[in-house]
Design an enzyme around this catalytic site. Structure first.
Site, PDB file in Angstrom:
ATOM      1  N   ASP A  13       0.790  -1.200  -0.003  1.00 31.45           N
ATOM      2  CA  ASP A  13      -0.048  -0.082  -0.002  1.00 31.45           C
ATOM      3  C   ASP A  13       0.953   1.460  -0.108  1.00 31.45           C
ATOM      4  O   ASP A  13       2.042   1.472   0.673  1.00 31.45           O
ATOM      5  CB  ASP A  13      -0.868  -0.136   1.280  1.00 31.45           C
ATOM      6  CG  ASP A  13      -2.039   1.113   1.036  1.00 31.45           C
ATOM      7  OD1 ASP A  13      -2.386   1.246  -0.010  1.00 31.45           O
ATOM      8  OD2 ASP A  13      -2.769   1.316   2.227  1.00 31.45           O
ATOM      9  N   GLY A  14       0.333   2.162  -0.340  1.00 32.66           N
ATOM     10  CA  GLY A  14       0.892   3.727  -0.423  1.00 32.66           C
ATOM     11  C   GLY A  14       1.466   3.985  -1.785  1.00 32.66           C
ATOM     12  O   GLY A  14       2.167   5.125  -2.044  1.00 32.66           O
ATOM     13  N   ASN A  15       1.354   3.301  -3.037  1.00 32.84           N
ATOM     14  CA  ASN A  15       1.792   3.719  -4.336  1.00 32.84           C
ATOM     15  C   ASN A  15       1.245   5.170  -4.563  1.00 32.84           C
ATOM     16  O   ASN A  15       1.993   6.052  -5.112  1.00 32.84           O
ATOM     17  CB  ASN A  15       1.486   2.864  -5.374  1.00 32.84           C
ATOM     18  CG  ASN A  15       2.092   1.419  -5.172  1.00 32.84           C
ATOM     19  OD1 ASN A  15       2.856   1.135  -4.447  1.00 32.84           O
ATOM     20  ND2 ASN A  15       1.535   0.611  -6.034  1.00 32.84           N
ATOM     21  N   GLY A  16       0.082   5.447  -4.393  1.00 35.91           N
ATOM     22  CA  GLY A  16      -0.522   6.749  -4.841  1.00 35.91           C
ATOM     23  C   GLY A  16      -0.033   7.856  -3.942  1.00 35.91           C
ATOM     24  O   GLY A  16       0.310   8.878  -4.619  1.00 35.91           O
ATOM     25  N   ASN A  61     -10.851  -2.550  -5.125  1.00 34.73           N
ATOM     26  CA  ASN A  61     -10.257  -1.579  -5.846  1.00 34.73           C
ATOM     27  C   ASN A  61     -11.042  -1.254  -7.395  1.00 34.73           C
ATOM     28  O   ASN A  61     -10.498  -0.121  -8.092  1.00 34.73           O
ATOM     29  CB  ASN A  61      -8.895  -2.038  -6.297  1.00 34.73           C
ATOM     30  CG  ASN A  61      -7.896  -1.837  -5.060  1.00 34.73           C
ATOM     31  OD1 ASN A  61      -7.128  -2.709  -4.735  1.00 34.73           O
ATOM     32  ND2 ASN A  61      -8.241  -1.014  -4.123  1.00 34.73           N
ATOM     33  N   ARG A  64     -12.060   2.340  -8.254  1.00 33.41           N
ATOM     34  CA  ARG A  64     -11.337   3.594  -8.412  1.00 33.41           C
ATOM     35  C   ARG A  64     -11.883   3.994 -10.090  1.00 33.41           C
ATOM     36  O   ARG A  64     -12.495   3.361 -10.676  1.00 33.41           O
ATOM     37  CB  ARG A  64      -9.951   3.221  -8.360  1.00 33.41           C
ATOM     38  CG  ARG A  64      -9.469   2.652  -6.865  1.00 33.41           C
ATOM     39  CD  ARG A  64      -8.008   2.371  -6.901  1.00 33.41           C
ATOM     40  NE  ARG A  64      -7.567   2.037  -5.499  1.00 33.41           N
ATOM     41  CZ  ARG A  64      -6.621   2.111  -4.844  1.00 33.41           C
ATOM     42  NH1 ARG A  64      -5.410   2.524  -5.811  1.00 33.41           N
ATOM     43  NH2 ARG A  64      -6.499   1.894  -3.713  1.00 33.41           N
TER      44      ARG A  64
HETATM   45  C1  IPE Z   1      -5.347  -2.652  -0.149  1.00 32.66           C
HETATM   46  O1  IPE Z   1      -5.054  -1.449  -0.113  1.00 32.66           O
HETATM   47  C2  IPE Z   1      -5.384  -3.265  -1.373  1.00 32.66           C
HETATM   48  C3  IPE Z   1      -4.176  -3.516  -2.113  1.00 32.66           C
HETATM   49  C4  IPE Z   1      -3.118  -3.144  -1.698  1.00 32.66           C
HETATM   50  C5  IPE Z   1      -4.086  -4.019  -3.299  1.00 32.66           C
HETATM   51  P1  IPE Z   1      -6.107  -0.226  -0.346  1.00 32.66           P
HETATM   52  O2  IPE Z   1      -5.632   0.945  -0.567  1.00 32.66           O
HETATM   53  O3  IPE Z   1      -7.141  -0.676  -1.526  1.00 32.66           O
HETATM   54  O4  IPE Z   1      -6.847  -0.547   0.957  1.00 32.66           O
HETATM   55  P2  IPE Z   1      -7.581   0.717   1.888  1.00 32.66           P
HETATM   56  O5  IPE Z   1      -8.841   1.229   1.091  1.00 32.66           O
HETATM   57  O6  IPE Z   1      -6.704   1.875   2.219  1.00 32.66           O
HETATM   58  O7  IPE Z   1      -8.171  -0.035   3.133  1.00 32.66           O
HETATM   59  C1  IPE Z   2      -1.745   0.144  -3.341  1.00 31.72           C
HETATM   60  O1  IPE Z   2      -1.451   1.441  -3.259  1.00 31.72           O
HETATM   61  C2  IPE Z   2      -1.791  -0.321  -4.769  1.00 31.72           C
HETATM   62  C3  IPE Z   2      -3.128  -0.855  -4.855  1.00 31.72           C
HETATM   63  C4  IPE Z   2      -4.147  -0.953  -4.218  1.00 31.72           C
HETATM   64  C5  IPE Z   2      -3.372  -1.230  -6.393  1.00 31.72           C
HETATM   65  P1  IPE Z   2      -2.612   2.649  -3.420  1.00 31.72           P
HETATM   66  O2  IPE Z   2      -2.968   2.779  -4.980  1.00 31.72           O
HETATM   67  O3  IPE Z   2      -3.926   2.110  -2.783  1.00 31.72           O
HETATM   68  O4  IPE Z   2      -1.877   3.838  -2.810  1.00 31.72           O
HETATM   69  P2  IPE Z   2      -2.359   4.881  -1.859  1.00 31.72           P
HETATM   70  O5  IPE Z   2      -2.854   4.104  -0.562  1.00 31.72           O
HETATM   71  O6  IPE Z   2      -3.494   5.806  -2.378  1.00 31.72           O
HETATM   72  O7  IPE Z   2      -1.511   5.703  -1.392  1.00 31.72           O
HETATM   73 MG    MG Z   3      -4.231   2.423  -0.377  1.00 32.48          MG
END
Ligand code: IPE
Ligand code: IPE
Ligand code: MG
Length: 235
Positions: A13-16, A61, A64
């Site tokens: 998590d945290g790519n965005g 997801n 999104r």
């Molecule tokens: C969990 O992360 C799913 C993946 C890492 C693929 P999310 O970013 O979707 O989770 P929430 O929405 O913060 O709980």
């Molecule tokens: C996790 O990173 C990857 C996926 C859920 C596909 P996020 O896309 O949830 O990144 P944040 O949490 O918004 O930073």
């Molecule tokens: Mg996330």
């Protein structure tokens, strides 16, 4: 001291947020996360970890934007096709967990291809959770069981907490260590059945910043934990 875990799971998590911090598009964060996964899978394999499960895309997801979902699917196809030789050379077997429904045909095709090509690899198993939900997995397993019971293929007595694993998407050992990057302290519907006594390591690092040394730190944490499985330690 515990030995290294047999099965590690990672909520990547945290790519965005990684991208946002740099003024980049979210997709850039996913791209960088892909590279991180490549490095971590190799590192885990070299450390002798037998099973690595990663959360790549949850059923939720799909909420999104279409642009982000499509980017992620294209990125996955890119990895499955272009990294196939490396994955084979590294002797990593790739399997998938999740529902096929709602996935694009080209994604399913690329998944089937990599599964087939890596099926005899045996150094490390990489379980990619794609269109995956933990509660969905338990429901799907229950439905498989009901069908088998109906058809007289199994008896009620055949089902217990250990045999239940056979009906999950993949029959893997329980998770020893769960890592979640990105600072959130929740499970977000990941591998709920397999997580019963997992040790949990939360890292504030965004996934693209979680490197080999950080996996080492998670393993040091894991080894220091006393796993009791409900018992009382006798010293
Ligand atoms: C969990 O992360 C799913 C993946 C890492 C693929 P999310 O970013 O979707 O989770 P929430 O929405 O913060 O709980
Ligand atoms: C996790 O990173 C990857 C996926 C859920 C596909 P996020 O896309 O949830 O990144 P944040 O949490 O918004 O930073
Ligand atoms: Mg996330």
């Amino acid at each position: 001291m515990n030995k290294n875990p047999t099965h590690i799971a990672i909520i990547m998590d945290g790519n965005g947020r990684w991208a946002k911090k740099r003024g980049l598009k979210r997709s850039e964060g996913h791209k960088e996360g892909g590279k991180t996964l490549e490095r971590l899978a190799l590192h885990a394999k070299n450390l002798g970890i037998k099973y690595l499960s990663v959360f790549a895309f949850s059923t939720d997801n799909f909420k999104r934007s279409e642009e982000e979902v499509n980017y992620l699917m294209d990125l996955l196809i890119y990895y499955f096709n272009h990294k196939l030789d490396t994955i084979c050379k590294d002797n990593i077997k790739v399997v998938f967990s999740g529902r096929k429904e709602n996935l694009r045909e080209d994604v399913i095709k690329a998944m089937e291809n990599i599964t087939k090509k890596t099926k005899d690899n045996n150094k490390c198993l990489l379980n990619i959770c794609l269109n995956y939900g933990g509660r969905e997995e338990i429901v799907d397993a229950s439905l498989k069981i009901i069908e088998k019971l109906h058809n007289g293929l199994i008896k009620k007595e055949d089902i217990n907490k250990n045999t239940f694993y056979h009906y999950l998407y993949q029959d893997l050992p329980p998770i020893d260590l769960l890592i979640r990057t990105g600072g959130e302290k929740r499970l977000s519907n990941f591998m709920l059945y397999q997580m019963d006594y997992a040790e949990i390591y939360f890292s504030d690092l965004y996934f693209p910043d979680f490197w080999e040394k950080d996996l080492d730190a998670a393993l040091t944490f894991y080894k220091s934990r006393e796993r009791k499985f409900g018992s009382v330690k006798t010293d």
